[in-house]
Motif scaffolding. Structure first.
Motif, PDB file in Angstrom:
ATOM      1  N   ALA A 167       9.913  -0.659 -20.943  1.00  0.00           N
ATOM      2  CA  ALA A 167       8.321  -0.530 -21.346  1.00  0.00           C
ATOM      3  C   ALA A 167       7.749   0.934 -21.795  1.00  0.00           C
ATOM      4  N   GLY A 168       8.601   1.681 -21.021  1.00  0.00           N
ATOM      5  CA  GLY A 168       8.316   3.234 -21.693  1.00  0.00           C
ATOM      6  C   GLY A 168       7.206   3.830 -21.079  1.00  0.00           C
ATOM      7  N   SER A 169       6.482   3.253 -19.833  1.00  0.00           N
ATOM      8  CA  SER A 169       5.103   3.532 -19.570  1.00  0.00           C
ATOM      9  C   SER A 169       5.221   4.617 -18.365  1.00  0.00           C
ATOM     10  N   TRP A 170       6.380   5.002 -17.897  1.00  0.00           N
ATOM     11  CA  TRP A 170       6.401   5.807 -16.887  1.00  0.00           C
ATOM     12  C   TRP A 170       6.438   7.303 -17.246  1.00  0.00           C
ATOM     13  N   GLU A 171       5.381   7.863 -16.386  1.00  0.00           N
ATOM     14  CA  GLU A 171       5.550   9.530 -16.977  1.00  0.00           C
ATOM     15  C   GLU A 171       6.578  10.216 -16.303  1.00  0.00           C
ATOM     16  N   ASP A 172       6.923   9.574 -15.096  1.00  0.00           N
ATOM     17  CA  ASP A 172       7.987  10.173 -14.022  1.00  0.00           C
ATOM     18  C   ASP A 172       8.999   9.129 -13.904  1.00  0.00           C
ATOM     19  N   PRO A 173      10.216   9.375 -14.620  1.00  0.00           N
ATOM     20  CA  PRO A 173      11.198   8.128 -14.302  1.00  0.00           C
ATOM     21  C   PRO A 173      11.626   7.964 -12.874  1.00  0.00           C
ATOM     22  N   ARG A 174      11.374   8.872 -11.780  1.00  0.00           N
ATOM     23  CA  ARG A 174      11.793   8.701 -10.663  1.00  0.00           C
ATOM     24  C   ARG A 174      11.080   7.710  -9.842  1.00  0.00           C
ATOM     25  N   GLU A 175       9.763   7.285 -10.608  1.00  0.00           N
ATOM     26  CA  GLU A 175       8.873   6.217 -10.149  1.00  0.00           C
ATOM     27  C   GLU A 175       9.405   4.837 -10.300  1.00  0.00           C
ATOM     28  N   ILE A 176      10.423   4.776 -11.066  1.00  0.00           N
ATOM     29  CA  ILE A 176      11.015   3.548 -11.549  1.00  0.00           C
ATOM     30  C   ILE A 176      11.666   2.744 -10.275  1.00  0.00           C
ATOM     31  N   GLU A 177      12.526   3.574  -9.379  1.00  0.00           N
ATOM     32  CA  GLU A 177      13.216   3.209  -8.351  1.00  0.00           C
ATOM     33  C   GLU A 177      12.199   2.395  -7.343  1.00  0.00           C
ATOM     34  N   PRO A 178      11.076   2.953  -6.688  1.00  0.00           N
ATOM     35  CA  PRO A 178      10.132   2.574  -5.754  1.00  0.00           C
ATOM     36  C   PRO A 178       9.628   1.353  -6.425  1.00  0.00           C
ATOM     37  N   PHE A 179       9.372   1.301  -7.968  1.00  0.00           N
ATOM     38  CA  PHE A 179       8.840   0.056  -8.495  1.00  0.00           C
ATOM     39  C   PHE A 179       9.820  -1.133  -8.480  1.00  0.00           C
ATOM     40  N   VAL A 180      11.364  -0.939  -8.573  1.00  0.00           N
ATOM     41  CA  VAL A 180      12.186  -2.026  -8.547  1.00  0.00           C
ATOM     42  C   VAL A 180      12.276  -2.406  -6.881  1.00  0.00           C
ATOM     43  N   GLU A 181      12.412  -1.474  -6.030  1.00  0.00           N
ATOM     44  CA  GLU A 181      12.301  -1.865  -4.635  1.00  0.00           C
ATOM     45  C   GLU A 181      11.170  -2.577  -4.116  1.00  0.00           C
ATOM     46  N   ALA A 182       9.860  -2.351  -4.682  1.00  0.00           N
ATOM     47  CA  ALA A 182       8.865  -3.325  -4.296  1.00  0.00           C
ATOM     48  C   ALA A 182       8.933  -4.597  -5.133  1.00  0.00           C
ATOM     49  N   ARG A 183       9.451  -4.735  -6.067  1.00  0.00           N
ATOM     50  CA  ARG A 183       9.587  -6.013  -6.777  1.00  0.00           C
ATOM     51  C   ARG A 183      10.677  -6.800  -5.835  1.00  0.00           C
ATOM     52  N   LEU A 184      11.442  -6.135  -5.449  1.00  0.00           N
ATOM     53  CA  LEU A 184      12.482  -7.031  -4.606  1.00  0.00           C
ATOM     54  C   LEU A 184      12.083  -7.418  -3.261  1.00  0.00           C
ATOM     55  N   THR A 185      11.025  -6.607  -2.641  1.00  0.00           N
ATOM     56  CA  THR A 185      10.238  -6.818  -1.370  1.00  0.00           C
ATOM     57  C   THR A 185       9.439  -8.048  -1.670  1.00  0.00           C
ATOM     58  N   ARG A 186       8.810  -8.234  -2.708  1.00  0.00           N
ATOM     59  CA  ARG A 186       7.873  -9.252  -3.213  1.00  0.00           C
ATOM     60  C   ARG A 186       8.804 -10.700  -3.103  1.00  0.00           C
ATOM     61  N   GLN A 187      10.048 -10.420  -3.535  1.00  0.00           N
ATOM     62  CA  GLN A 187      10.694 -11.645  -3.335  1.00  0.00           C
ATOM     63  C   GLN A 187      11.267 -12.142  -2.211  1.00  0.00           C
ATOM     64  N   ALA A 188      10.958 -11.480  -1.037  1.00  0.00           N
ATOM     65  CA  ALA A 188      11.261 -11.939   0.007  1.00  0.00           C
ATOM     66  C   ALA A 188      10.415 -13.092   0.682  1.00  0.00           C
ATOM     67  N   ARG A 189       9.376 -13.364   0.018  1.00  0.00           N
ATOM     68  CA  ARG A 189       8.584 -14.493   0.264  1.00  0.00           C
ATOM     69  C   ARG A 189       9.286 -15.849  -0.155  1.00  0.00           C
ATOM     70  N   ASN A 199       0.920  -1.184   0.036  1.00  0.00           N
ATOM     71  CA  ASN A 199      -0.137  -0.047   0.016  1.00  0.00           C
ATOM     72  C   ASN A 199       0.878   1.258   0.028  1.00  0.00           C
ATOM     73  N   GLN A 200       2.240   0.974   0.283  1.00  0.00           N
ATOM     74  CA  GLN A 200       2.853   2.415   0.201  1.00  0.00           C
ATOM     75  C   GLN A 200       3.551   2.665  -1.074  1.00  0.00           C
ATOM     76  N   TYR A 201       3.302   1.635  -1.852  1.00  0.00           N
ATOM     77  CA  TYR A 201       4.049   1.811  -3.474  1.00  0.00           C
ATOM     78  C   TYR A 201       2.713   2.125  -4.309  1.00  0.00           C
ATOM     79  N   PRO A 202       2.446   3.401  -4.556  1.00  0.00           N
ATOM     80  CA  PRO A 202       1.314   3.624  -5.609  1.00  0.00           C
ATOM     81  C   PRO A 202       1.814   3.130  -6.922  1.00  0.00           C
ATOM     82  N   GLN A 203       3.299   3.000  -7.249  1.00  0.00           N
ATOM     83  CA  GLN A 203       3.566   2.313  -8.365  1.00  0.00           C
ATOM     84  C   GLN A 203       2.888   0.982  -8.639  1.00  0.00           C
ATOM     85  N   LEU A 204       2.539   0.362  -7.656  1.00  0.00           N
ATOM     86  CA  LEU A 204       1.925  -1.012  -7.996  1.00  0.00           C
ATOM     87  C   LEU A 204       0.420  -1.071  -8.017  1.00  0.00           C
ATOM     88  N   ALA A 205      -0.069   0.199  -8.194  1.00  0.00           N
ATOM     89  CA  ALA A 205      -1.590   0.378  -8.326  1.00  0.00           C
ATOM     90  C   ALA A 205      -2.253  -0.584  -9.094  1.00  0.00           C
TER      91      ALA A 205
END
Length: 293
Positions: A146-168, A100-106
């Protein structure tokens, strides 16, 4: 993916809720009963019954049993599956997940939430390495490509969220992952040779986990059942007992929620796996490609 923001406290639908509601609706209609009959059995309003059947509200175990009794369902296996589905849905709704803290995962919030409570996932990928197995640099390159990010700064939180998923994969209750990947995804130079060499090495490392199984469908397999597209089967128990299917299409995320759809994709996954290389041979191929880079 339907529903409103759960953080706003409003009625939402969930994949599991819709699956359960659909089953209960089918049972009611098979008995030629109306929602008023169900409401009387639950000592509830017709509105609540309608919300249950649309997957908008959770349902308690006694209410599941009451409806099964009304619908003359005596098969304990069927009743048990409905109770398990209701329990999983309640768990999904109560979860106050990190996502929920990652709007990039909407666009992926429902999938990530289900992944968090799932017991196992079987995934077939044609074009890229599955998200649960991606390195940070590979995930970053995929996001940039993918070229779908309006703000490139959103990419890093997206990557961080993907790594958090891998903790499972390495948690106290590890997710069982069976990934079948097409050879083309291993050879696609996502991010360049250095990134791919690191990514392929990561696959070899993760494959040492007891709960991770990796296969590869080689080019030499020819025509096969997986050519229609990628998909993942998310299980909340033994595979085949309680499954939903997730697919990404160009404009949205698609959920196949019926038992028939899940069973059909389960059979398709098995056919794909049968033409894939055995695990040891798959890892040898991954290592060979890594060395070539």
């Amino acid at each position: 993916m339907a529903g409103k923001d759960p953080d706003r406290g409003k009625t939402i639908t969930t994949v599991l809720g819709r699956r359960l509601g659909g089953e209960l609706l089918r049972m009611r209609e098979a008995c030629d009963l109306r929602q008023t009959h169900a409401a009387e059995a639950l000592t509830a309003s017709v509105t609540k019954v309608a919300k249950i059947e649309r997957g908008q509200v959770p349902i308690r175990d006694p209410d599941v049993r009451a409806l099964c009794h009304l619908y003359d369902e005596k098969d304990e296996a069927v009743i048990g599956k409905l109770l398990a589905l209701a329990k999983a849905d309640r768990g999904r709704r109560k979860a106050k997940g990190w996502w929920n803290q990652y709007p990039q995962l909407a666009a992926m919030v429902e999938y990530v939430a289900l992944e968090d409570i799932a017991t196992s996932i079987r995934t077939w990928e044609l074009a890229f390495i599955p998200g649960l197995l991606q390195t940070p640099d590979y995930a970053r390159a995929v996001a940039v490509g993918a070229g779908s990010w309006e703000d490139p700064r959103e990419i890093e939180p997206f990557v961080e969220a993907r790594l958090t998923r891998q903790a499972r994969l390495r948690s106290e209750r590890p997710l069982e992952l069976w990934a079948v990947i097409h050879e083309g995804a291993l050879r696609q130079l996502v991010g360049g040779r250095d990134v791919m060499r690191q990514q392929l090495g990561h696959l070899l490392d993760v494959a040492t986990l007891d709960t991770v199984r990796i296969q590869v469908v080689p080019y030499l397999a020819g025509a096969h059942a997986g050519m229609i597209g990628a998909f993942s089967i998310v299980s909340f128990g033994e595979p085949g007992a309680l499954d939903v299917v997730h697919m990404d299409v160009p404009s949205s995320t698609l959920w196949l929620e019926s038992e028939e759809d899940a069973a059909r994709h389960g059979r398709t996954f098995d056919r794909i796996a049968r033409v894939g290389l055995a695990e040891r041979n798959a890892l040898d191929l991954i290592d060979t490609i890594r060395k070539e880079m």
